[in-house]
Design a protein around this motif. Structure first.
Motif, mmCIF file in Angstrom:
data_model
loop_
_atom_site.group_PDB
_atom_site.id
_atom_site.type_symbol
_atom_site.label_atom_id
_atom_site.label_comp_id
_atom_site.label_asym_id
_atom_site.label_seq_id
_atom_site.Cartn_x
_atom_site.Cartn_y
_atom_site.Cartn_z
ATOM 1 N N ILE A 343 49.563 92.969 42.491
ATOM 2 C CA ILE A 343 48.644 92.539 43.320
ATOM 3 C C ILE A 343 48.203 91.054 43.572
ATOM 4 C CG2 ILE A 343 46.356 92.783 44.163
ATOM 5 C CD1 ILE A 343 46.380 95.745 43.473
ATOM 6 N N THR A 344 48.561 90.760 41.976
ATOM 7 C CA THR A 344 48.040 89.163 41.756
ATOM 8 C C THR A 344 49.270 88.465 42.117
ATOM 9 O OG1 THR A 344 46.649 89.689 39.941
ATOM 10 C CG2 THR A 344 47.489 87.344 40.194
ATOM 11 N N PHE A 345 50.296 88.925 41.663
ATOM 12 C CA PHE A 345 51.510 88.321 42.200
ATOM 13 C C PHE A 345 51.669 88.260 43.631
ATOM 14 C CE2 PHE A 345 56.215 87.764 43.212
ATOM 15 C CZ PHE A 345 56.632 87.051 42.093
ATOM 16 N N GLY A 346 51.445 89.160 44.380
ATOM 17 C CA GLY A 346 51.420 89.042 45.988
ATOM 18 C C GLY A 346 50.547 88.253 46.585
ATOM 19 N N GLY A 369 49.980 78.841 44.220
ATOM 20 C CA GLY A 369 50.789 80.248 44.196
ATOM 21 C C GLY A 369 51.586 80.432 43.146
ATOM 22 N N MET A 370 52.151 79.297 42.508
ATOM 23 C CA MET A 370 52.904 79.358 41.245
ATOM 24 C C MET A 370 52.135 79.873 40.259
ATOM 25 S SD MET A 370 56.016 79.003 40.336
ATOM 26 C CE MET A 370 56.704 77.994 41.568
ATOM 27 N N VAL A 371 51.012 79.325 39.963
ATOM 28 C CA VAL A 371 50.036 79.688 39.150
ATOM 29 C C VAL A 371 49.497 81.200 39.006
ATOM 30 C CG1 VAL A 371 47.790 79.480 37.968
ATOM 31 C CG2 VAL A 371 49.005 77.457 38.379
ATOM 32 N N ILE A 372 49.092 81.525 40.494
ATOM 33 C CA ILE A 372 48.811 83.034 40.431
ATOM 34 C C ILE A 372 49.869 83.854 40.420
ATOM 35 C CG2 ILE A 372 48.121 84.572 42.338
ATOM 36 C CD1 ILE A 372 46.237 82.149 43.660
ATOM 37 N N SER A 373 51.348 83.714 40.854
ATOM 38 C CA SER A 373 52.254 84.571 40.569
ATOM 39 C C SER A 373 52.505 84.433 39.128
ATOM 40 C CB SER A 373 53.292 83.973 41.259
ATOM 41 O OG SER A 373 54.008 82.951 41.114
ATOM 42 N N GLY A 374 52.492 83.442 38.366
ATOM 43 C CA GLY A 374 52.701 83.479 37.034
ATOM 44 C C GLY A 374 51.683 84.477 36.347
ATOM 45 N N ILE A 375 50.574 84.386 36.581
ATOM 46 C CA ILE A 375 49.317 85.394 36.188
ATOM 47 C C ILE A 375 49.995 86.822 36.193
ATOM 48 C CG2 ILE A 375 47.020 86.181 36.317
ATOM 49 C CD1 ILE A 375 46.180 83.213 37.031
ATOM 50 N N GLY A 378 52.595 87.805 33.981
ATOM 51 C CA GLY A 378 52.007 87.780 32.437
ATOM 52 C C GLY A 378 51.410 89.227 32.423
ATOM 53 N N LEU A 379 50.652 89.526 33.550
ATOM 54 C CA LEU A 379 50.067 91.121 33.395
ATOM 55 C C LEU A 379 51.407 91.948 33.423
ATOM 56 C CD1 LEU A 379 47.019 90.250 35.889
ATOM 57 C CD2 LEU A 379 46.937 90.672 33.473
ATOM 58 N N THR A 380 52.195 91.936 34.373
ATOM 59 C CA THR A 380 53.102 93.188 34.522
ATOM 60 C C THR A 380 54.180 93.184 33.560
ATOM 61 O OG1 THR A 380 52.632 92.916 36.771
ATOM 62 C CG2 THR A 380 54.666 93.831 36.346
ATOM 63 N N LEU A 381 55.020 92.028 33.151
ATOM 64 C CA LEU A 381 56.289 92.217 32.575
ATOM 65 C C LEU A 381 56.027 92.884 30.910
ATOM 66 C CD1 LEU A 381 58.604 89.401 33.540
ATOM 67 C CD2 LEU A 381 58.461 91.791 34.525
ATOM 68 N N PRO A 382 55.185 92.227 30.143
ATOM 69 C CA PRO A 382 55.275 92.801 28.922
ATOM 70 C C PRO A 382 54.365 94.227 28.785
ATOM 71 C CG PRO A 382 53.628 91.028 29.228
ATOM 72 C CD PRO A 382 54.508 91.148 30.265
ATOM 73 N N THR A 383 53.576 94.577 29.848
ATOM 74 C CA THR A 383 52.835 95.693 29.945
ATOM 75 C C THR A 383 53.726 96.788 30.362
ATOM 76 O OG1 THR A 383 50.818 94.194 30.441
ATOM 77 C CG2 THR A 383 50.907 96.876 30.846
ATOM 78 N N ALA A 384 54.547 96.482 31.192
ATOM 79 C CA ALA A 384 55.368 97.541 31.823
ATOM 80 C C ALA A 384 56.638 97.991 30.757
ATOM 81 C CB ALA A 384 56.384 96.890 33.315
ATOM 82 N N PHE A 385 57.214 96.773 30.073
ATOM 83 C CA PHE A 385 57.973 97.212 29.027
ATOM 84 C C PHE A 385 57.504 97.818 27.865
ATOM 85 C CE2 PHE A 385 60.388 96.217 25.033
ATOM 86 C CZ PHE A 385 61.812 96.072 25.687
ATOM 87 N N VAL A 448 53.226 94.432 45.830
ATOM 88 C CA VAL A 448 52.199 95.155 45.750
ATOM 89 C C VAL A 448 52.621 96.490 45.563
ATOM 90 C CG1 VAL A 448 50.359 96.302 47.018
ATOM 91 C CG2 VAL A 448 50.764 93.758 47.028
ATOM 92 N N ILE A 449 53.812 96.966 46.266
ATOM 93 C CA ILE A 449 54.466 98.085 46.043
ATOM 94 C C ILE A 449 54.735 98.640 44.609
ATOM 95 C CG2 ILE A 449 56.550 99.744 46.344
ATOM 96 C CD1 ILE A 449 56.384 98.386 49.223
ATOM 97 N N ALA A 450 55.154 97.349 43.704
ATOM 98 C CA ALA A 450 55.346 97.496 42.576
ATOM 99 C C ALA A 450 54.200 97.683 41.503
ATOM 100 C CB ALA A 450 56.223 96.196 41.885
ATOM 101 N N GLY A 451 53.277 97.233 42.013
ATOM 102 C CA GLY A 451 51.867 97.300 41.331
ATOM 103 C C GLY A 451 51.313 98.720 41.506
ATOM 104 N N LEU A 452 51.443 99.360 42.560
ATOM 105 C CA LEU A 452 51.051 100.498 43.153
ATOM 106 C C LEU A 452 51.857 101.738 42.170
ATOM 107 C CD1 LEU A 452 50.360 100.400 46.896
ATOM 108 C CD2 LEU A 452 48.904 100.539 44.953
ATOM 109 N N ILE A 453 53.213 101.444 41.895
ATOM 110 C CA ILE A 453 54.076 102.359 41.318
ATOM 111 C C ILE A 453 53.491 102.434 39.924
ATOM 112 C CG2 ILE A 453 56.350 102.619 40.231
ATOM 113 C CD1 ILE A 453 57.727 101.656 42.952
ATOM 114 N N GLY A 454 53.150 101.079 39.213
ATOM 115 C CA GLY A 454 52.610 101.191 38.103
ATOM 116 C C GLY A 454 51.346 101.695 37.672
ATOM 117 N N MET A 455 50.543 101.955 38.743
ATOM 118 C CA MET A 455 49.133 102.421 38.590
ATOM 119 C C MET A 455 49.223 103.764 37.860
ATOM 120 S SD MET A 455 46.339 102.713 41.528
ATOM 121 C CE MET A 455 46.274 100.824 41.856
#
Length: 476
Positions: A343-346, A369-375, A378-385, A448-455
């Motif tokens: 959601i933050t990336f979106g 937008g670059m900073v917000i998408s970077g956040i 950072g929330l998604t990639l290491p957590t998902a891995f 956002v779809i990616a985030g919902l999948i991860g939920m």
């Protein structure tokens, strides 16, 4: 003659040496996924104004071949020698890099990028095996985190380093790999361990070829849809081929003794979810990165160096946010962290769609937008891995990691193709802004779809009977 014991037992400094050599290979292969983005306008100019639809294959050929060969290359290393596989891959990557620097048109550059990708696919899974072979048991978790971190560092440095090198000519984007890679090969021949292989059967190379064909057909249809028309026979044939080849790939994976994607992996906790998340999130990431490069260089008229520096704040914030994500997981759970990341990336993409104008305005337009998408990254990639691998038994960790990496590369290739399809060929600055805004809205929706999948992710508790530090969550 050395006994098997002397091949395994090494003094403590060797671990640092092995990690250094392996990190060079991982960094270079990851770097080349992102470093070329900022060079595309200069490559286009050098090749007589080549169209974006053709240039996109300079990015996508690498990502697709890299993705499809990761798991088979890992199995080839496991059955024979991960040391030889790594060094061979690094040597092939260096040769491919040198050839890329000699390319005379887009077609030759794409072919040479495929050679690079073959080398990267060989060295990447073998690199993790070498790190684990050289690591004392108590340092394995730390070693894996460092291995992942160097891949992330390549993504962070890619645009900036690419911008610097393009100032001297786009061919230096590839030439820089040659001396660094050669030194790593020479040093690696002396210090890398050589654990025995399992002498297993060959991996599913037919399945890998089917996967390359399926993704290539899908990307081809997306890229050509705007030029030829979405109802054109060539576009429809490409999409039909993608479906047929995907079905054939699934059948091959189900029947082969060593498939590209082992169906058993998909039954591990969170693994199928995180594979889907990796595809969707990296569709958004690939589209975001290319859109920023194209907008700053083609619309705002910025240099490659200025573009790389403008993009840098997003990647640089990722490691800091990754540390925060590790703490948030304990409080709200991995699923909510991944959802928040998407959601933050979106939101970062929506910022661009609303704030960016034809007149250059970095602080008010691109930076936020670059900073917000970077956040979000950072929330998604290491957590998902971490979530995707934490439920795997130790003997499946390397294969599972390769499948997740494969999903990421497939997502990057599709993301580039989707953005090109959405942008089309606008004829005026106003139409260009409208096209990019639509691209950013689509990118936001996919994130956002990616985030919902991860939920739906739930971090499994490690089995008490078989604790293993490698299954600890990995953060950058």
């Amino acid at each position: 003659m050395n006994s098997p014991a002397t091949k395994v037992i090494r003094p403590a400094p060797d671990f640092r040496g092995v990690l250094a050599v392996v990190s060079v290979g991982v960094l270079l292969s990851s770097l080349d996924l992102f470093i070329v983005n900022v060079a595309l306008p200069d490559i286009s100019a050098d090749f007589g104004g080549a169209k974006l639809t053709g240039l996109s294959w300079v990015l996508n050929a690498y990502a697709i071949v890299f993705a499809a060969l990761l798991v088979p290359a890992g199995r080839l290393g496991d059955r024979s020698s991960i040391r030889i596989t790594f060094l061979t891959g690094l040597a092939v990557f260096v040769v491919g890099s040198a050839l890329c620097a000699t390319a005379w048109d887009v077609g030759s550059l794409v072919v040479f990028r495929v050679i690079q990708a073959v080398g990267a696919a060989l060295l990447t899974p073998a690199s993790l095996g070498l790190v684990l072979a050289a690591s004392p048991p108590q340092q394995r978790a730390m070693a894996v985190r460092l291995w992942v971190a160097f891949g992330g560092l390549g993504a962070a440095l890619g645009p900036v380093l690419g911008g610097i090198l393009v100032e001297f000519g786009w061919r230096w984007v590839f030439l820089v790999n040659v001396p660094i890679g050669l030194v790593a090969v020479v040093v690696g021949l002396r210090i890398l361990p050589d654990p025995p292989g399992d002498a297993g059967r060959l991996p599913d190379l037919t399945g890998a070829a089917l996967l390359v064909g399926a993704i290539s057909s899908l990307v081809f249809g997306l890229v050509k849809g705007e030029d030829w028309g979405w109802a054109a026979s060539g576009v429809l044939l490409a999409f039909a081929a993608a479906v047929i080849l995907t079905v054939a790939f699934i059948v091959s994976s189900a029947r082969h003794h060593s498939p590209v994607v082992d169906p058993a992996l998909l039954r591990a906790p969170n693994f199928a979810l995180m594979t889907a998340n990796a595809v969707f999130f990296n569709v958004a990431f690939g589209a975001m990165l290319l859109s920023a490069v194209l907008w700053t260089q083609q619309v705002w008229g910025w240099s490659a160096l200025r573009t790389g520096l403008a993009i840098a704040p997003g990647p640089l914030i990722v490691p800091l946010v990754a540390v925060l994500a590790g703490r948030l997981i304990e409080r709200i759970g991995a699923g909510m962290v991944i959802a928040a990341g998407g959601i933050t990336f979106g939101a970062g993409m929506l910022w661009w769609a609303q704030a960016i104008t034809v007149q250059p305005d970095y602080v008010g337009g691109l930076l936020g937008g670059m900073v917000i998408s970077g956040i979000g990254v950072g929330l998604t990639l290491p957590t998902a891995f971490a979530a995707g691998t934490s439920g795997l038994p130790p003997q499946r960790f390397a294969t599972g990691s390769a499948v997740l990496s494969m999903a990421r590369q497939i997502g990057l290739a599709i993301g580039v193709a989707v953005l090109i399809a959405v942008l089309g060929a606008p004829a005026s600055p106003e139409e260009t802004l409208d096209a990019f805004q639509l691209g950013w809205y689509v990118t936001a929706a996919v994130a956002v779809i990616a985030g919902l999948i991860g939920m739906a992710t739930r971090m499994p508790k490690p089995a008490a009977a078989q604790p293993d530090p490698i299954t600890e969550p990995v953060t950058l």
